[in-house]
Design a protein around this motif. Structure first.
Motif, PDB file in Angstrom:
ATOM      1  N   UNK A   3       0.860  -1.178   0.000  1.00 44.86           N
ATOM      2  CA  UNK A   3       0.000   0.000   0.000  1.00 44.86           C
ATOM      3  C   UNK A   3       0.900   1.233   0.000  1.00 44.86           C
ATOM      4  N   UNK A   4       0.714   2.101  -0.993  1.00 40.97           N
ATOM      5  CA  UNK A   4       1.525   3.317  -1.101  1.00 40.97           C
ATOM      6  C   UNK A   4       0.735   4.478  -0.519  1.00 40.97           C
ATOM      7  N   UNK A   5       1.227   5.008   0.589  1.00 39.79           N
ATOM      8  CA  UNK A   5       0.583   6.133   1.262  1.00 39.79           C
ATOM      9  C   UNK A   5       1.351   7.408   0.954  1.00 39.79           C
ATOM     10  N   UNK A   6       0.692   8.355   0.320  1.00 42.32           N
ATOM     11  CA  UNK A   6       1.303   9.655   0.101  1.00 42.32           C
ATOM     12  C   UNK A   6       1.172  10.486   1.365  1.00 42.32           C
ATOM     13  N   UNK A   7       2.269  11.141   1.764  1.00 46.46           N
ATOM     14  CA  UNK A   7       2.261  11.995   2.958  1.00 46.46           C
ATOM     15  C   UNK A   7       2.605  13.406   2.524  1.00 46.46           C
ATOM     16  N   UNK A   8       1.726  14.349   2.816  1.00 46.45           N
ATOM     17  CA  UNK A   8       1.990  15.713   2.393  1.00 46.45           C
ATOM     18  C   UNK A   8       1.431  16.680   3.417  1.00 46.45           C
ATOM     19  N   UNK A   9       1.705  17.949   3.214  1.00 44.96           N
ATOM     20  CA  UNK A   9       1.258  18.993   4.128  1.00 44.96           C
ATOM     21  C   UNK A   9       2.020  20.265   3.825  1.00 44.96           C
ATOM     22  N   UNK A  10       1.399  21.389   4.073  1.00 44.84           N
ATOM     23  CA  UNK A  10       2.023  22.675   3.791  1.00 44.84           C
ATOM     24  C   UNK A  10       3.166  22.949   4.766  1.00 44.84           C
ATOM     25  N   UNK A  11       3.946  23.975   4.463  1.00 39.21           N
ATOM     26  CA  UNK A  11       5.074  24.351   5.304  1.00 39.21           C
ATOM     27  C   UNK A  11       4.612  24.600   6.746  1.00 39.21           C
ATOM     28  N   UNK A  12       5.400  24.104   7.696  1.00 37.81           N
ATOM     29  CA  UNK A  12       5.122  24.357   9.106  1.00 37.81           C
ATOM     30  C   UNK A  12       4.043  23.493   9.723  1.00 37.81           C
ATOM     31  N   UNK A  13       3.545  22.505   8.980  1.00 33.07           N
ATOM     32  CA  UNK A  13       2.466  21.670   9.498  1.00 33.07           C
ATOM     33  C   UNK A  13       2.973  20.484  10.334  1.00 33.07           C
ATOM     34  N   UNK A  14       4.279  20.194  10.261  1.00 29.29           N
ATOM     35  CA  UNK A  14       4.823  19.091  11.056  1.00 29.29           C
ATOM     36  C   UNK A  14       4.992  17.798  10.284  1.00 29.29           C
ATOM     37  N   UNK A  17       8.119  15.676  11.119  1.00 27.38           N
ATOM     38  CA  UNK A  17       7.969  15.000  12.411  1.00 27.38           C
ATOM     39  C   UNK A  17       7.107  13.754  12.256  1.00 27.38           C
ATOM     40  N   UNK A  18       6.021  13.877  11.484  1.00 25.61           N
ATOM     41  CA  UNK A  18       5.131  12.735  11.266  1.00 25.61           C
ATOM     42  C   UNK A  18       5.840  11.649  10.465  1.00 25.61           C
ATOM     43  N   UNK A  19       6.633  12.042   9.461  1.00 23.64           N
ATOM     44  CA  UNK A  19       7.387  11.054   8.673  1.00 23.64           C
ATOM     45  C   UNK A  19       8.311  10.245   9.580  1.00 23.64           C
ATOM     46  N   UNK A  20       8.938  10.918  10.540  1.00 19.63           N
ATOM     47  CA  UNK A  20       9.814  10.226  11.489  1.00 19.63           C
ATOM     48  C   UNK A  20       9.020   9.232  12.334  1.00 19.63           C
ATOM     49  N   UNK A 127      -2.345  10.923   3.126  1.00 17.78           N
ATOM     50  CA  UNK A 127      -2.510  11.504   4.457  1.00 17.78           C
ATOM     51  C   UNK A 127      -1.980  12.933   4.424  1.00 17.78           C
ATOM     52  N   UNK A 128      -2.787  13.867   4.884  1.00 13.25           N
ATOM     53  CA  UNK A 128      -2.376  15.268   4.949  1.00 13.25           C
ATOM     54  C   UNK A 128      -2.103  15.627   6.405  1.00 13.25           C
ATOM     55  N   UNK A 129      -0.940  16.213   6.643  1.00 11.20           N
ATOM     56  CA  UNK A 129      -0.566  16.685   7.978  1.00 11.20           C
ATOM     57  C   UNK A 129      -1.029  18.130   8.091  1.00 11.20           C
ATOM     58  N   UNK A 130      -1.770  18.428   9.152  1.00 13.68           N
ATOM     59  CA  UNK A 130      -2.393  19.743   9.246  1.00 13.68           C
ATOM     60  C   UNK A 130      -2.353  20.272  10.671  1.00 13.68           C
ATOM     61  N   UNK A 131      -2.385  21.610  10.774  1.00 12.46           N
ATOM     62  CA  UNK A 131      -2.450  22.287  12.066  1.00 12.46           C
ATOM     63  C   UNK A 131      -3.196  23.601  11.858  1.00 12.46           C
ATOM     64  N   UNK A 132      -3.631  24.204  12.940  1.00 20.19           N
ATOM     65  CA  UNK A 132      -4.346  25.476  12.846  1.00 20.19           C
ATOM     66  C   UNK A 132      -3.431  26.546  12.241  1.00 20.19           C
ATOM     67  N   UNK A 133      -3.988  27.497  11.481  1.00 20.71           N
ATOM     68  CA  UNK A 133      -3.165  28.515  10.799  1.00 20.71           C
ATOM     69  C   UNK A 133      -2.256  29.307  11.729  1.00 20.71           C
ATOM     70  N   UNK A 134      -2.724  29.641  12.934  1.00 15.45           N
ATOM     71  CA  UNK A 134      -1.876  30.433  13.833  1.00 15.45           C
ATOM     72  C   UNK A 134      -0.677  29.624  14.309  1.00 15.45           C
ATOM     73  N   UNK A 135      -0.868  28.325  14.498  1.00 15.66           N
ATOM     74  CA  UNK A 135       0.252  27.460  14.914  1.00 15.66           C
ATOM     75  C   UNK A 135       1.228  27.283  13.759  1.00 15.66           C
ATOM     76  N   UNK A 178       2.673  15.837  21.017  1.00  9.97           N
ATOM     77  CA  UNK A 178       3.419  14.842  20.231  1.00  9.97           C
ATOM     78  C   UNK A 178       2.806  13.459  20.440  1.00  9.97           C
ATOM     79  N   UNK A 179       2.460  13.153  21.680  1.00  7.95           N
ATOM     80  CA  UNK A 179       1.872  11.845  21.987  1.00  7.95           C
ATOM     81  C   UNK A 179       0.568  11.615  21.242  1.00  7.95           C
ATOM     82  N   UNK A 180      -0.267  12.652  21.180  1.00  3.10           N
ATOM     83  CA  UNK A 180      -1.552  12.517  20.489  1.00  3.10           C
ATOM     84  C   UNK A 180      -1.346  12.316  18.990  1.00  3.10           C
ATOM     85  N   UNK A 181      -0.335  12.974  18.442  1.00  8.05           N
ATOM     86  CA  UNK A 181      -0.024  12.787  17.018  1.00  8.05           C
ATOM     87  C   UNK A 181       0.495  11.372  16.782  1.00  8.05           C
TER      88      UNK A 181
END
Length: 198
Positions: A3-14, A17-20, A127-135, A178-181
């Motif tokens: 199964x090939x999972x694409x992992x992406x997300x905009x700058x600063x989304x983490x 860290x998720x790839x690790x 899978x998209x890595x996301x966070x609130x805009x202010x973060x 980090x634990x929740x992620x």
């Protein structure tokens, strides 16, 4: 079947860290940025072609990123010339990675501009890595040398986070602990890898 999972997300989304976290769970991860850096680093395979197209942008230390950025920043044709050099080489590295890990039940393709380049078509899910805009903004502006204008310029090249989330099969939130992620990542791996615990 892998199964090939694409992992992406905009700058600063983490995303890094998720790839690790995926790697820590034993999932093979292809890092597109790292592949590009290797190809453009000291003695990198792409240096002769880049130097021929953009004279004076490479040297013993590899690619002079600032010099090349200045050369292509406001020149769409120059950017396309560079992409025509880089993209096929990265695709070859990605295929080598997939061949190497053909027996793995799950692999991750960590590609920042996955949707923007149509790379999601080569993935079974995304899978998209996301966070609130202010973060996101606070994380990016904390980086050395980052400015509001540079952040705005980078965002302008990236698909808006809301659109990425709308197109994703999975969303991994990093505006939490980090634990929740890690729990989110482990749950995703568990539902994709036969025999993995919860």
């Amino acid at each position: 079947m892998t199964h090939i999972l694409g992992l992406t997300g905009s700058i600063g989304m983490g995303k890094s860290t998720v790839a690790t976290m995926f790697r820590d769970l034993g999932v093979p991860v292809f890092d597109a940025d790292a592949a590009v850096h290797a190809l453009q680093g000291p003695n990198g395979a792409l240096l002769p072609a880049i130097e021929a197209a953009f004279p004076g942008t490479t040297g013993p230390a590899g690619l002079d990123r600032a010099a090349l950025r200045d050369r292509i920043f406001d020149d769409p044709d120059a950017r396309r010339r560079l992409e025509a050099i880089v993209h096929p080489a990265v695709a070859a590295e990605r295929q080598r990675f997939l061949d190497t890990h053909a027996a793995a039940p799950l692999v991750v393709l960590d590609i920042p501009l996955l949707f923007e380049t149509g790379g999601d078509a080569r993935c079974d899910s995304v899978a998209v890595v996301s966070a609130a805009p202010d973060i996101q903004r606070a994380r990016v502006l904390a980086r050395p040398g980052m400015t509001e204008s540079a952040f705005a310029a980078i965002l302008a090249t990236q698909m808006p986070d809301g659109e990425k989330r709308a197109r994703a099969h999975h969303i991994i939130r990093t505006d939490t602990t980090i634990g929740a992620t890690q729990v989110q990542v482990a749950a995703l791996v568990a539902c994709m890898v036969p025999g993995e615990g919860g």
